[in-house]
Design an enzyme around this catalytic site. Structure first.
Site, mmCIF file in Angstrom:
data_model
loop_
_atom_site.group_PDB
_atom_site.id
_atom_site.type_symbol
_atom_site.label_atom_id
_atom_site.label_comp_id
_atom_site.label_asym_id
_atom_site.label_seq_id
_atom_site.Cartn_x
_atom_site.Cartn_y
_atom_site.Cartn_z
ATOM 1 N N HIS A 229 0.792 -1.226 0.000
ATOM 2 C CA HIS A 229 0.000 0.000 0.000
ATOM 3 C C HIS A 229 0.829 1.283 0.000
ATOM 4 O O HIS A 229 0.274 2.373 -0.080
ATOM 5 C CB HIS A 229 -0.957 0.029 1.198
ATOM 6 C CG HIS A 229 -0.258 0.360 2.488
ATOM 7 N ND1 HIS A 229 0.448 -0.562 3.195
ATOM 8 C CD2 HIS A 229 -0.134 1.531 3.155
ATOM 9 C CE1 HIS A 229 0.977 0.008 4.269
ATOM 10 N NE2 HIS A 229 0.644 1.280 4.262
HETATM 11 C C1 UD1 Z 1 -1.959 5.573 6.055
HETATM 12 C C2 UD1 Z 1 -0.636 6.026 6.681
HETATM 13 C C3 UD1 Z 1 0.402 4.911 6.523
HETATM 14 C C4 UD1 Z 1 -0.127 3.593 7.073
HETATM 15 C C5 UD1 Z 1 -1.446 3.276 6.388
HETATM 16 C C6 UD1 Z 1 -2.044 1.987 6.884
HETATM 17 C C7 UD1 Z 1 -0.141 8.421 6.543
HETATM 18 C C8 UD1 Z 1 0.688 9.445 5.898
HETATM 19 N N1 UD1 Z 1 -0.100 7.186 6.003
HETATM 20 O O1 UD1 Z 1 -1.743 5.416 4.665
HETATM 21 O O2 UD1 Z 1 1.566 5.258 7.252
HETATM 22 O O3 UD1 Z 1 0.813 2.582 6.828
HETATM 23 O O4 UD1 Z 1 -2.361 4.351 6.647
HETATM 24 O O5 UD1 Z 1 -3.191 1.689 6.175
HETATM 25 O O6 UD1 Z 1 -0.804 8.716 7.521
HETATM 26 N N2 UD1 Z 1 -9.131 4.922 1.985
HETATM 27 C C9 UD1 Z 1 -10.375 4.350 1.974
HETATM 28 N N3 UD1 Z 1 -10.945 4.016 3.183
HETATM 29 C C10 UD1 Z 1 -10.310 4.226 4.367
HETATM 30 C C11 UD1 Z 1 -9.046 4.822 4.346
HETATM 31 C C12 UD1 Z 1 -8.456 5.146 3.160
HETATM 32 O O7 UD1 Z 1 -10.974 4.138 0.946
HETATM 33 O O8 UD1 Z 1 -10.881 3.874 5.419
HETATM 34 C C13 UD1 Z 1 -8.493 5.256 0.687
HETATM 35 C C14 UD1 Z 1 -8.792 6.635 0.208
HETATM 36 O O9 UD1 Z 1 -8.860 6.610 -1.179
HETATM 37 C C15 UD1 Z 1 -7.586 7.435 0.638
HETATM 38 C C16 UD1 Z 1 -6.481 6.399 0.483
HETATM 39 O O10 UD1 Z 1 -7.086 5.161 0.832
HETATM 40 O O11 UD1 Z 1 -7.400 8.565 -0.134
HETATM 41 C C17 UD1 Z 1 -5.301 6.638 1.341
HETATM 42 O O12 UD1 Z 1 -5.663 6.773 2.713
HETATM 43 P P1 UD1 Z 1 -4.745 7.648 3.698
HETATM 44 O O13 UD1 Z 1 -5.230 7.578 5.084
HETATM 45 O O14 UD1 Z 1 -4.544 8.985 3.128
HETATM 46 O O15 UD1 Z 1 -3.332 6.926 3.605
HETATM 47 P P2 UD1 Z 1 -2.955 5.372 3.645
HETATM 48 O O16 UD1 Z 1 -2.406 4.999 2.326
HETATM 49 O O17 UD1 Z 1 -4.062 4.539 4.196
#
Ligand code: UD1
Length: 399
Positions: A229
């Site tokens: 991821h």
């Molecule tokens: C975040 C953390 C990362 C951690 C990861 C675990 C930061 C900078 N990154 O990354 O360190 O390893 O979480 O998962 O804080 N999304 C959904 N549903 C959710 C959450 C996210 O659909 O419940 C999708 C959305 O499109 C979002 C993307 O995932 O834009 C990324 O989510 P985000 O929280 O920004 O970062 P992660 O890649 O999850």
């Protein structure tokens, strides 16, 4: 003592759970009025499978406050958390703020607390960072910036492995702020390791005895568990493709199960990479070798059950490197660096890099390695109790 802790994203939940358990024990078995705990969820992760299922599996109380921030760019997500968290902090005025890990929620809340003032005397909460001192030395990773900044802002730094002590000393953090306590994520792993066996996930996926079976119940191959991821690995089509092609070494010998993070699922769709995977149509449990089966993100117990029985785990996650080390399961990390070097020096982890040939090479060597299973220092299930003891010995901000 009023302790506020913050969670936001999936890996935070298993890091805070044992601290909440330690607080519960102390207040039920000891002095009931000693601690008032307030749990704040920023809402950085919000899907049922990325958040709610962890609250259920880990017996976490419902958050007292939910900021409901959701997804966004780094700046807008961090800013949104900060603006909303400031009001919460002013309302509750805790003595201690506990932040965990390295996600945007961690740094956002630490920064608000570092600058807040509860009154004319400038009182603010002590800031405690759980999992301090880890460094990948790669500032292109958003988490690395979050770690460095959170550690600079914190008053109490709880370190998981010895490299953290060296890193913090090098950055000029005074030694009296730093405490080597062990790893709360491993506290959770040890607490739930047996219970994970009650999960039905192996049966659901046709993985009896750690071996994948076909539709007629015949063993096909041992299985490997894959997670990806990191933005650097999945947000660029060529980088993602290189990794997928490097993984063919694993897929040739193993049935590969891939619980897919929402970010990664979006990219697979956007980049048209579906043909590299078996769809999760639920109709056939068989996972043939040579292909990777995508499934939805898993809850804590299901994932732990799969990880325990896997012959090899391939990942770009931070925490999974630690969990596999503790379980004695070989791990191939698809990154150029790790902020958790103890998993390589005394654990089961190997850094493969991200180029296809390097991944193939690492996979080959890792598939046939054996390990002596010795846990890193202080990864003994007692980190949270050590943390709470230290928190309780601090002077209160309102005294
Ligand atoms: C975040 C953390 C990362 C951690 C990861 C675990 C930061 C900078 N990154 O990354 O360190 O390893 O979480 O998962 O804080 N999304 C959904 N549903 C959710 C959450 C996210 O659909 O419940 C999708 C959305 O499109 C979002 C993307 O995932 O834009 C990324 O989510 P985000 O929280 O920004 O970062 P992660 O890649 O999850």
């Amino acid at each position: 003592m009023k302790i506020m802790s913050v969670v936001g994203a999936r890996p935070n939940f298993m890091k805070i759970a044992p601290i909440i358990t330690a607080i519960r024990r102390r207040t039920t078995e000891g002095d009931p009025g000693a601690i008032r705990h307030i749990l704040v969820h920023t809402g950085q992760h919000y899907d049922r499978l990325m958040s709610d299922s962890f609250f259920a599996d880990l017996n976490l109380p419902a958050p007292d406050v939910h900021l409901g921030v959701g997804s966004g760019s780094h700046a807008s997500q961090t800013a949104d958390i900060m603006a909303k968290f400031e009001a919460v902090l002013l309302e509750h005025q805790p003595d201690v703020l506990v932040v965990v890990g390295d996600v945007n929620s961690t740094v956002a809340c630490a920064l608000v607390a570092a600058k807040i003032s509860f009154g004319p005397d400038g009182t603010r909460p002590l800031i405690a960072h759980v999992e301090a001192g880890l460094r990948s030395f790669d500032r292109t990773m958003p988490e690395e910036l979050n770690r460095i900044l959170t550690d600079q802002l914190s008053d109490l730094l709880f370190v998981t492995e010895e490299s953290g002590l060296v890193n913090l000393a090098r950055e000029g953090v005074p030694a009296e702020k730093v405490h080597f306590v062990g790893n709360t994520m491993i506290d959770t792993l040890l607490a739930y390791k047996e219970k994970a066996d009650t999960s039905a996930i192996l049966d659901d996926l046709g993985l009896r005895n750690g071996v994948a079976h076909n539709g007629s119940g015949r063993p096909v191959a041992p299985y490997a568990l894959l997670t990806l991821h990191r933005p650097a690995n999945v947000d660029d089509r060529d980088a993602f493709l290189d990794i997928l092609e490097g993984l063919d070494e694993v897929a040739r010998e193993y049935a590969v199960v891939f619980p897919v993070h929402p970010r990664t699922r979006n990219r697979i769709k956007e980049f048209g990479l579906n043909r590299y995977f078996l769809p999760d149509n639920g109709s056939d449990a068989a996972i043939p070798t040579g292909q990777i089966r995508m499934i939805d993100p898993l809850g804590y117990l299901d994932f732990l059950c799969l990880m325990k029985r896997a012959r090899v785990v391939v990942t770009d996650s931070g925490g999974i490197q630690e969990e596999t080390t503790c379980l004695g399961v070989p791990c191939i990390t698809v990154r150029e660096n790790t902020e958790r070097p103890v998993t390589v020096t005394s654990g089961t982890n190997v850094l493969a890099g991200v180029r296809r040939e390097d991944i193939r090479k690492a996979a080959k060597s890792q598939l046939h390695r054996t390990f002596t299973n010795e846990a890193p220092v202080k990864w003994d299930g007692n980190a949270a109790v050590r943390i709470l003891d230290i928190l309780m010995s601090q002077p209160r901000s309102h005294e």
